[in-house]
Design an enzyme around this catalytic site. Sequence first.
Site, PDB file in Angstrom:
ATOM      1  N   SER A   1     -23.687  12.755 105.059  1.00  0.00           N
ATOM      2  CA  SER A   1     -24.420  12.364 103.860  1.00  0.00           C
ATOM      3  C   SER A   1     -24.664  13.578 102.976  1.00  0.00           C
ATOM      4  O   SER A   1     -25.080  14.640 103.457  1.00  0.00           O
ATOM      5  CB  SER A   1     -25.759  11.716 104.232  1.00  0.00           C
ATOM      6  OG  SER A   1     -25.535  10.509 104.937  1.00  0.00           O
ATOM      7  N   GLU A   2     -24.394  13.403 101.712  1.00  0.00           N
ATOM      8  CA  GLU A   2     -24.548  14.480 100.725  1.00  0.00           C
ATOM      9  C   GLU A   2     -25.920  15.145 100.832  1.00  0.00           C
ATOM     10  O   GLU A   2     -26.943  14.473 100.960  1.00  0.00           O
ATOM     11  CB  GLU A   2     -24.380  13.889  99.330  1.00  0.00           C
ATOM     12  CG  GLU A   2     -24.600  14.869  98.189  1.00  0.00           C
ATOM     13  CD  GLU A   2     -24.458  14.187  96.838  1.00  0.00           C
ATOM     14  OE1 GLU A   2     -23.851  14.784  95.948  1.00  0.00           O
ATOM     15  OE2 GLU A   2     -24.951  13.055  96.695  1.00  0.00           O
ATOM     16  N   CYS A   3     -25.934  16.456 100.771  1.00  0.00           N
ATOM     17  CA  CYS A   3     -27.180  17.221 100.753  1.00  0.00           C
ATOM     18  C   CYS A   3     -26.979  18.394  99.798  1.00  0.00           C
ATOM     19  O   CYS A   3     -26.455  19.432 100.188  1.00  0.00           O
ATOM     20  CB  CYS A   3     -27.528  17.718 102.160  1.00  0.00           C
ATOM     21  SG  CYS A   3     -29.026  18.738 102.200  1.00  0.00           S
TER      22      CYS A   3
ATOM     23  N   GLU B   1     -27.916  11.121  99.273  1.00  0.00           N
ATOM     24  CA  GLU B   1     -28.831  12.268  99.321  1.00  0.00           C
ATOM     25  C   GLU B   1     -30.169  11.874  99.946  1.00  0.00           C
ATOM     26  O   GLU B   1     -30.711  10.795  99.686  1.00  0.00           O
ATOM     27  CB  GLU B   1     -29.059  12.789  97.904  1.00  0.00           C
ATOM     28  CG  GLU B   1     -29.960  13.991  97.794  1.00  0.00           C
ATOM     29  CD  GLU B   1     -29.256  15.299  98.108  1.00  0.00           C
ATOM     30  OE1 GLU B   1     -29.856  16.136  98.805  1.00  0.00           O
ATOM     31  OE2 GLU B   1     -28.116  15.485  97.648  1.00  0.00           O
ATOM     32  N   GLY B   2     -30.687  12.770 100.775  1.00  0.00           N
ATOM     33  CA  GLY B   2     -32.023  12.570 101.335  1.00  0.00           C
ATOM     34  C   GLY B   2     -32.146  11.350 102.209  1.00  0.00           C
ATOM     35  O   GLY B   2     -33.142  10.632 102.148  1.00  0.00           O
ATOM     36  N   ARG B   3     -31.138  11.099 103.073  1.00  0.00           N
ATOM     37  CA  ARG B   3     -31.094   9.896 103.910  1.00  0.00           C
ATOM     38  C   ARG B   3     -31.233   8.638 103.054  1.00  0.00           C
ATOM     39  O   ARG B   3     -31.862   7.661 103.438  1.00  0.00           O
ATOM     40  CB  ARG B   3     -32.176   9.929 105.002  1.00  0.00           C
ATOM     41  CG  ARG B   3     -31.986  11.039 106.037  1.00  0.00           C
ATOM     42  CD  ARG B   3     -32.769  10.788 107.320  1.00  0.00           C
ATOM     43  NE  ARG B   3     -34.174  10.616 107.081  1.00  0.00           N
ATOM     44  CZ  ARG B   3     -35.055  11.619 107.001  1.00  0.00           C
ATOM     45  NH1 ARG B   3     -34.643  12.863 107.171  1.00  0.00           N
ATOM     46  NH2 ARG B   3     -36.323  11.384 106.775  1.00  0.00           N
TER      47      ARG B   3
ATOM     48  N   CYS C   1     -32.911  22.439 106.333  1.00  0.00           N
ATOM     49  CA  CYS C   1     -32.182  21.422 107.086  1.00  0.00           C
ATOM     50  C   CYS C   1     -31.000  22.097 107.772  1.00  0.00           C
ATOM     51  O   CYS C   1     -30.816  23.306 107.666  1.00  0.00           O
ATOM     52  CB  CYS C   1     -31.717  20.291 106.164  1.00  0.00           C
ATOM     53  SG  CYS C   1     -30.496  20.815 104.931  1.00  0.00           S
TER      54      CYS C   1
ATOM     55  N   LEU D   1     -19.440  11.079 109.481  1.00  0.00           N
ATOM     56  CA  LEU D   1     -20.074  10.537 108.289  1.00  0.00           C
ATOM     57  C   LEU D   1     -21.109  11.564 107.848  1.00  0.00           C
ATOM     58  O   LEU D   1     -22.145  11.720 108.496  1.00  0.00           O
ATOM     59  CB  LEU D   1     -20.762   9.194 108.582  1.00  0.00           C
ATOM     60  CG  LEU D   1     -19.975   8.138 109.368  1.00  0.00           C
ATOM     61  CD1 LEU D   1     -20.779   6.837 109.442  1.00  0.00           C
ATOM     62  CD2 LEU D   1     -18.614   7.894 108.761  1.00  0.00           C
TER      63      LEU D   1
ATOM     64  N   ARG E   1     -30.074   4.733 104.691  1.00  0.00           N
ATOM     65  CA  ARG E   1     -28.618   4.751 104.600  1.00  0.00           C
ATOM     66  C   ARG E   1     -27.987   3.491 105.193  1.00  0.00           C
ATOM     67  O   ARG E   1     -28.408   3.003 106.229  1.00  0.00           O
ATOM     68  CB  ARG E   1     -28.063   5.995 105.311  1.00  0.00           C
ATOM     69  CG  ARG E   1     -28.395   7.277 104.585  1.00  0.00           C
ATOM     70  CD  ARG E   1     -27.950   8.502 105.362  1.00  0.00           C
ATOM     71  NE  ARG E   1     -28.721   8.670 106.587  1.00  0.00           N
ATOM     72  CZ  ARG E   1     -28.586   9.687 107.420  1.00  0.00           C
ATOM     73  NH1 ARG E   1     -27.669  10.618 107.164  1.00  0.00           N
ATOM     74  NH2 ARG E   1     -29.337   9.780 108.506  1.00  0.00           N
TER      75      ARG E   1
ATOM     76  N   ASP F   1     -35.170   6.103 106.774  1.00  0.00           N
ATOM     77  CA  ASP F   1     -33.733   6.337 106.630  1.00  0.00           C
ATOM     78  C   ASP F   1     -33.144   5.118 105.931  1.00  0.00           C
ATOM     79  O   ASP F   1     -33.069   4.043 106.525  1.00  0.00           O
ATOM     80  CB  ASP F   1     -33.069   6.552 107.997  1.00  0.00           C
ATOM     81  CG  ASP F   1     -31.630   7.067 107.877  1.00  0.00           C
ATOM     82  OD1 ASP F   1     -30.984   6.778 106.849  1.00  0.00           O
ATOM     83  OD2 ASP F   1     -31.167   7.743 108.813  1.00  0.00           O
TER      84      ASP F   1
END
Length: 208
Positions: free
Chosen positions: A59-61, A98-100, A72, A57, A134, A132
Amino acid sequence: MREFPTATVRTRVTVPLRFGDGYSVDAQLVTFHGLVDDKEHLAVVLGEPGPTPLVRLHSECLTGDVFGSARCDCGPQLREAVEQIAERGGVLLYLRQEGRGIGLYNKLDAYALQDQGLDTYAANAALGLPEDGRDYTAAAQMLQALGIDDLDLLSNNPDKAEQLRDLGVTVSHRVPTGVFTTAHNVRYLRAKVLQTQHTLPLPELTAG
């Protein structure tokens, strides 16, 4: 176990992936109908997934994945995950969180506070945002739509495994990622270990 509505596959398309270091692989990109958060999450199917595929999984960054930010470890983790999953067979879920989960602008606001000495979690809290935010319900929907209910999870983050299990997904093993340190992200990585119990070896978290 948390209940969630069923999602369905919308589109499958084969896309050749090419990375800056020369690595290349063909992937099947899958989109979905009915995701609970209405975001455009994407499944990247790599290799030949078996009965217990390797799944990440991710997450977009934007800063790390696209621009190669050294603040990061997201870009190197994405690159590593694609190759590992392709070799074994599995799926990378690219989640638009984005960004947790706080979004790009808020993440950059948090960076500004980190420049003043706060760690990544304290910076989020100072902005009145979750450490966080998410939620992986959409990820569980995507896995169900792909027929995956038993997997090995490529992650250092215990929360991902816990959330998936709470959503009825069997996480047989958690496979650690590499440790990708730079002079700019050591404090960030140490905070992840100390604040949210990421399984990263602290002695290795020295500037590289």
